[in-house]
Design an enzyme around this catalytic site. Sequence first.
Site, PDB file in Angstrom:
ATOM      1  N   CYS A  40       0.872  -1.178   0.000  1.00 21.21           N
ATOM      2  CA  CYS A  40       0.000   0.000   0.000  1.00 21.21           C
ATOM      3  C   CYS A  40       0.908   1.227   0.000  1.00 21.21           C
ATOM      4  O   CYS A  40       1.955   1.222   0.668  1.00 21.21           O
ATOM      5  CB  CYS A  40      -0.890  -0.011   1.244  1.00 21.21           C
TER       6      CYS A  40
ATOM      7  N   HIS B 114       0.814   3.932   1.480  1.00 21.25           N
ATOM      8  CA  HIS B 114       1.037   4.641   2.747  1.00 21.25           C
ATOM      9  C   HIS B 114       2.024   3.950   3.687  1.00 21.25           C
ATOM     10  O   HIS B 114       2.588   4.579   4.560  1.00 21.25           O
ATOM     11  CB  HIS B 114      -0.288   4.782   3.500  1.00 21.25           C
TER      12      HIS B 114
HETATM   13  N1  DGL Z   1      -3.256   4.317  -2.494  1.00 19.26           N
HETATM   14  C1  DGL Z   1      -3.964   3.206  -1.878  1.00 19.26           C
HETATM   15  C2  DGL Z   1      -3.189   1.922  -2.119  1.00 19.26           C
HETATM   16  O1  DGL Z   1      -2.008   1.913  -2.342  1.00 19.26           O
HETATM   17  C3  DGL Z   1      -4.183   3.453  -0.393  1.00 19.26           C
HETATM   18  C4  DGL Z   1      -5.175   4.566  -0.104  1.00 19.26           C
HETATM   19  C5  DGL Z   1      -6.572   4.278  -0.601  1.00 19.26           C
HETATM   20  O2  DGL Z   1      -7.202   3.313  -0.100  1.00 19.26           O
HETATM   21  O3  DGL Z   1      -7.014   4.970  -1.501  1.00 19.26           O
HETATM   22  O4  DGL Z   1      -3.781   0.869  -2.129  1.00 19.26           O
END
Ligand code: DGL
Length: 274
Positions: free
Chosen positions: A190, A192
């Site tokens: 992910c 984050h």
């Molecule tokens: N960007 C999303 C991911 O990498 C995390 C944030 C979201 O759930 O939008 O899966």
Amino acid sequence: MDDFSRLPIGIFDSGVGGLTVLKAVRERLPDESLIYLGDTARLPYGTKSAQTVSAYALEASRRLVSFGIKLLLVADNTSSAHALDALRAEFPGLPVIGVVEPGAAAAAAASARGRIVVAATESTVQAGVYPRAILHSRPNAQVTALPCPLFVSMVEEGLTDGPIAEQIARHYLDPLFTGPDAADCLLSGCTHFPALAPLFHRLLGPEVAVVDSASTTAMVVEDLLALRHLANPSGQPGTIRTLVTDAPERFARVSRVFVPWEIDVAEVETIELG
Ligand code: DGL
């Protein structure tokens, strides 16, 4: 071909976390210009269905393609998990790179005994793509995909360490990283979670490899640009253009968790999708 090579790379994410991937690309390829689009109006993607995520990813990517890009980089794990085939079909001839394969390759290489935990959003876990990709390069691996939805809001709140962050991390990780069958590698699946890497290292100890897809993805981008003769030949530092679909102030504020430079809100453009 030469003109095409001067075009920017388009980077798409559901919001601000994809800046971890932008940072890795920037560090590795400082001459490349980048257009980053964060779909802040519709995040999070990680709790949404495959169909919705694919539709959003297609819309956002169409917009990036309309600016003229030489490569589409899907920094969002959830979109990489659900929409890569649809994006490749939509833009034949345009190289499209996601973060799942590079992340899986990094974990397969870093794990000592092949016991790998992939921490990701619920939607990415449901797609099953990380275990498939890891098993492709390491067929004997034991892979557990672990939904960690609280990590997303925790990181956006700036809670990357301290007692609250530690307790939530223990809640998710302790069951899989203790005992004789403990995992030996944690892959951040992910955007984050790389912000939590120091916490993960501290909690899991030196025996556990903590990896993410950002730097491996930047390497894949570099290799692909070289292979297709698309590297920017100008020798000048590339520019960064930043677009969001809502709340540029929040984007600029939260970006501090992900990149070490200040994003000037006056330079963040707000666009509408859909
Ligand atoms: N960007 C999303 C991911 O990498 C995390 C944030 C979201 O759930 O939008 O899966």
